[in-house]
Design a protein around this motif. Structure first.
Motif, PDB file in Angstrom:
ATOM      1  N   ARG A   1      -3.913  -9.936   1.910  1.00  0.00           N
ATOM      2  CA  ARG A   1      -3.438 -10.168   0.571  1.00  0.00           C
ATOM      3  C   ARG A   1      -1.970 -10.316  -0.004  1.00  0.00           C
ATOM      4  NH1 ARG A   1      -7.593  -6.782  -2.935  1.00  0.00           N
ATOM      5  NH2 ARG A   1      -6.708  -8.184  -4.646  1.00  0.00           N
ATOM      6  N   TYR A   2      -1.045  -9.110   0.810  1.00  0.00           N
ATOM      7  CA  TYR A   2       0.125  -8.838   0.465  1.00  0.00           C
ATOM      8  C   TYR A   2       1.099  -8.790   1.680  1.00  0.00           C
ATOM      9  CZ  TYR A   2      -2.311  -7.466  -3.959  1.00  0.00           C
ATOM     10  OH  TYR A   2      -2.829  -7.283  -4.798  1.00  0.00           O
ATOM     11  N   PRO A   3       1.086 -10.041   2.386  1.00  0.00           N
ATOM     12  CA  PRO A   3       1.856 -10.001   3.736  1.00  0.00           C
ATOM     13  C   PRO A   3       3.374  -9.629   3.395  1.00  0.00           C
ATOM     14  CG  PRO A   3       1.411 -12.306   2.743  1.00  0.00           C
ATOM     15  CD  PRO A   3       0.653 -11.528   1.979  1.00  0.00           C
ATOM     16  N   GLY A   4       4.025  -8.675   4.234  1.00  0.00           N
ATOM     17  CA  GLY A   4       5.307  -8.519   4.153  1.00  0.00           C
ATOM     18  C   GLY A   4       5.503  -7.351   3.292  1.00  0.00           C
ATOM     19  N   TYR A   5       4.421  -6.614   2.970  1.00  0.00           N
ATOM     20  CA  TYR A   5       4.482  -5.071   2.194  1.00  0.00           C
ATOM     21  C   TYR A   5       3.913  -3.958   3.263  1.00  0.00           C
ATOM     22  CZ  TYR A   5       5.095  -7.641  -2.201  1.00  0.00           C
ATOM     23  OH  TYR A   5       5.669  -8.435  -3.192  1.00  0.00           O
ATOM     24  N   HIS A   6       4.738  -3.036   2.847  1.00  0.00           N
ATOM     25  CA  HIS A   6       3.959  -1.859   3.884  1.00  0.00           C
ATOM     26  C   HIS A   6       2.993  -1.154   3.203  1.00  0.00           C
ATOM     27  CE1 HIS A   6       6.020   1.189   1.443  1.00  0.00           C
ATOM     28  NE2 HIS A   6       7.073   0.611   1.687  1.00  0.00           N
ATOM     29  N   ASP A   7       2.373  -0.024   3.738  1.00  0.00           N
ATOM     30  CA  ASP A   7       1.075   0.407   3.165  1.00  0.00           C
ATOM     31  C   ASP A   7       1.332   1.103   1.929  1.00  0.00           C
ATOM     32  OD1 ASP A   7       2.748   2.380   4.720  1.00  0.00           O
ATOM     33  OD2 ASP A   7       0.943   3.611   4.923  1.00  0.00           O
ATOM     34  N   GLN A   8       2.281   1.641   1.656  1.00  0.00           N
ATOM     35  CA  GLN A   8       2.806   2.183   0.522  1.00  0.00           C
ATOM     36  C   GLN A   8       2.928   1.314  -0.796  1.00  0.00           C
ATOM     37  OE1 GLN A   8       5.713   5.234   0.477  1.00  0.00           O
ATOM     38  NE2 GLN A   8       6.729   4.395  -1.300  1.00  0.00           N
ATOM     39  N   ASP A   9       3.432   0.232  -0.556  1.00  0.00           N
ATOM     40  CA  ASP A   9       3.659  -0.798  -1.688  1.00  0.00           C
ATOM     41  C   ASP A   9       2.149  -1.267  -1.814  1.00  0.00           C
ATOM     42  OD1 ASP A   9       6.119  -0.448  -1.943  1.00  0.00           O
ATOM     43  OD2 ASP A   9       6.757  -2.032  -0.864  1.00  0.00           O
ATOM     44  N   VAL A  10       1.418  -1.536  -0.954  1.00  0.00           N
ATOM     45  CA  VAL A  10      -0.030  -2.127  -1.152  1.00  0.00           C
ATOM     46  C   VAL A  10      -0.952  -1.269  -1.846  1.00  0.00           C
ATOM     47  CG1 VAL A  10      -2.118  -2.863   0.061  1.00  0.00           C
ATOM     48  CG2 VAL A  10       0.306  -3.753   0.657  1.00  0.00           C
ATOM     49  N   PHE A  11      -0.773   0.083  -1.398  1.00  0.00           N
ATOM     50  CA  PHE A  11      -1.533   1.190  -2.076  1.00  0.00           C
ATOM     51  C   PHE A  11      -1.188   0.876  -3.831  1.00  0.00           C
ATOM     52  CE2 PHE A  11      -1.940   4.993  -4.276  1.00  0.00           C
ATOM     53  CZ  PHE A  11      -3.217   5.436  -4.227  1.00  0.00           C
ATOM     54  N   ASN A  12       0.231   0.844  -4.103  1.00  0.00           N
ATOM     55  CA  ASN A  12       0.692   0.877  -5.264  1.00  0.00           C
ATOM     56  C   ASN A  12       0.107  -0.300  -6.155  1.00  0.00           C
ATOM     57  OD1 ASN A  12       1.996   3.402  -5.918  1.00  0.00           O
ATOM     58  ND2 ASN A  12       3.421   2.778  -4.576  1.00  0.00           N
ATOM     59  N   LEU A  13      -0.371  -1.354  -5.447  1.00  0.00           N
ATOM     60  CA  LEU A  13      -0.883  -2.488  -5.812  1.00  0.00           C
ATOM     61  C   LEU A  13      -2.353  -2.592  -6.214  1.00  0.00           C
ATOM     62  CD1 LEU A  13       1.234  -5.117  -3.795  1.00  0.00           C
ATOM     63  CD2 LEU A  13       1.495  -4.700  -6.516  1.00  0.00           C
ATOM     64  N   ILE A  14      -3.065  -2.112  -5.204  1.00  0.00           N
ATOM     65  CA  ILE A  14      -4.488  -2.042  -5.072  1.00  0.00           C
ATOM     66  C   ILE A  14      -5.068  -0.948  -5.930  1.00  0.00           C
ATOM     67  CG2 ILE A  14      -4.445  -3.394  -2.742  1.00  0.00           C
ATOM     68  CD1 ILE A  14      -5.607  -0.766  -1.658  1.00  0.00           C
ATOM     69  N   LYS A  15      -4.281   0.271  -5.999  1.00  0.00           N
ATOM     70  CA  LYS A  15      -4.839   1.290  -6.895  1.00  0.00           C
ATOM     71  C   LYS A  15      -5.576   1.049  -8.298  1.00  0.00           C
ATOM     72  CE  LYS A  15      -0.445   2.566  -9.140  1.00  0.00           C
ATOM     73  NZ  LYS A  15       0.899   3.488  -9.035  1.00  0.00           N
ATOM     74  N   HIS A  16      -4.938  -0.146  -8.984  1.00  0.00           N
ATOM     75  CA  HIS A  16      -5.724  -0.646 -10.160  1.00  0.00           C
ATOM     76  C   HIS A  16      -7.014  -1.495  -9.677  1.00  0.00           C
ATOM     77  CE1 HIS A  16      -2.165   0.794 -12.415  1.00  0.00           C
ATOM     78  NE2 HIS A  16      -1.458   0.083 -11.276  1.00  0.00           N
ATOM     79  N   ASP A  17      -7.292  -1.899  -8.553  1.00  0.00           N
ATOM     80  CA  ASP A  17      -8.354  -2.689  -8.196  1.00  0.00           C
ATOM     81  C   ASP A  17      -9.634  -2.222  -8.717  1.00  0.00           C
ATOM     82  OD1 ASP A  17     -10.553  -4.440  -6.524  1.00  0.00           O
ATOM     83  OD2 ASP A  17      -8.502  -5.446  -6.154  1.00  0.00           O
TER      84      ASP A  17
END
Length: 393
Positions: free
Chosen positions: A290-306
């Motif tokens: 869903r977030y190509p080009g992002y590393h795991d840390q950035d993706v976590f900070n995005l999905i933590k609100h899911d």
């Protein structure tokens, strides 16, 4: 007159009912024994022919349907996207190389063995990853291990540390300096060189690491994961929350362990193996699509609100930088610090420079008399070559 028995009544009722249906023929006489045996033989022969045909037909239908994923695979999308750590590709005839299968089985057994041997009594282990760039003598891994030896009540934790290596050079070095090493297969990808922040190689290595951690959870092991550029100065277990499934360090801590406004850092986390954490790691890993080009840390900070995080019941706790600090936000009090991370830092030489300064500061602190320690007369001299401003350039 005696009342008929229940069975007699049922028989008479059935016979009367049959007479009331027009055109109903009389019951056929029972088969003789030879005729019965002949009929049974015919039925068995028909079943023997029909069953293999049915199996072959079912296999053909399933093989035809398998490429079509829409409509019948009702698993959540993050489970459908999940990929194994190593893939055995069948040949044109659908056969898998037995040597490859044996290799994977052997690899899995080796992993299980090293996890068992390094595990604490409650099936908890400490994990870090290593490639050749950080494995040379005097480099990051030496400082990492040295910090355990110089920390307060941390040297005994080394017997629970497993170093996961990404390449052969790192594995050979690990075997020389540590007891528990595991070589993670990385076919067709060279992870041995330095992977600079946010490059394609860096991203691939981070996601490979995350998928491996999911496998460890599925095997029933809880873990502390620590980047090798984190110095361990005190035992961190005393500062974990008893009710957190997933506990993670921060680049910036806002003062509340449950506030999703905390900016997490994926380089240090404590994860309990349970259904919630396993499901979360599947979701996290698949979110890379869903977030190509992002590393795991950035993706976590995005999905933590899911909302899905709430749905699965995962309890997230953010660890205070007072105990788990780094270059981004240092732990101010050396009397409290557990770990210090060379985050917010690009380039191996910059990391090494500031990590060595950290270790000098710690040695100076440990040599001080208790009265000066309590007074807080010493503070970190980092960052120097590492800095947040350089990261944002």
């Amino acid at each position: 007159m005696a009342r008929p028995l229940p069975n007699q009544t049922l028989a008479r009722t059935s016979a009367t009912s049959l007479r009331h249906f027009p055109g109903h023929s009389k019951p056929s006489p029972p088969l003789s024994a030879p005729a019965f045996r002949k009929a049974a033989a015919v039925l068995l022969l028909a079943a023997a022919v029909a069953l293999p045909c049915a199996v072959l037909y079912r296999a053909a239908v399933l093989n035809a349907l398998r490429p079509v994923q829409v409509g019948w695979d009702r698993r959540p999308w993050w489970e459908r996207e999940q990929t194994p750590l190593a893939v055995m590709v069948p040949d044109e005839d659908g056969n898998v190389d037995p040597a490859a299968a044996d290799y994977l089985d052997s690899d899995d057994l080796k992993l299980e063995q090293v996890l068992q041997e390094a595990s604490m009594d409650n099936k908890t282990i400490i994990l870090t990853t290593l490639n050749a760039a950080w494995a040379s003598s005097g480099s990051v891994i030496d400082l990492f291990i040295d910090s355990f030896r110089r920390g307060v009540r941390t040297s005994s934790l080394l017997k629970h540390l497993v170093i996961i290596t990404f390449d052969w050079k790192a594995y050979k070095r690990c075997m020389k300096i540590h007891t528990y090493c595991f070589a993670l297969a990385t076919e067709d990808v060279d992870f041995s060189q330095e992977k600079r922040f946010q490059t394609a190689g860096y991203l691939e290595m981070m996601w490979k690491r995350l998928d491996f951690l999911r496998l460890v959870l599925e095997k029933g092991y809880s873990f502390i994961f620590s980047d090798a550029d984190i110095m361990w100065f005190r035992n961190p277990f005393l500062h974990f929350y008893p009710d957190g499934d997933f506990q993670i360090a921060c680049d910036h801590y806002v003062g509340n362990a449950t506030d999703l406004g905390n900016i997490a850092n994926g380089g240090f986390n404590y994860v309990r193996s349970n259904n919630q954490s396993i499901e979360f790691y599947k979701f996290w890993y698949s979110s890379r699509l869903r977030y190509p080009g992002y590393h795991d840390q950035d993706v976590f900070n995005l999905i933590k609100h899911d909302p899905y995080i709430t749905y699965i019941g995962l309890k997230i706790k953010f660890l205070s930088t007072a105990y788990f600090g780094g270059i981004c936000e240092p732990s101010r009090d050396l009397n409290k610090v557990c770990t210090m991370h060379a985050n917010c830092c690009i380039g191996l030489q910059s990391k090494l420079h500031d990590l060595r300064i950290m270790m000098e500061d710690w040695r100076n602190y440990m040599s001080m008399p208790p009265s000066l320690k309590r007074f807080g007369a010493l503070s970190w001299r980092v960052p120097q070559n590492c800095s947040l401003s350089l990261l944002n350039q």
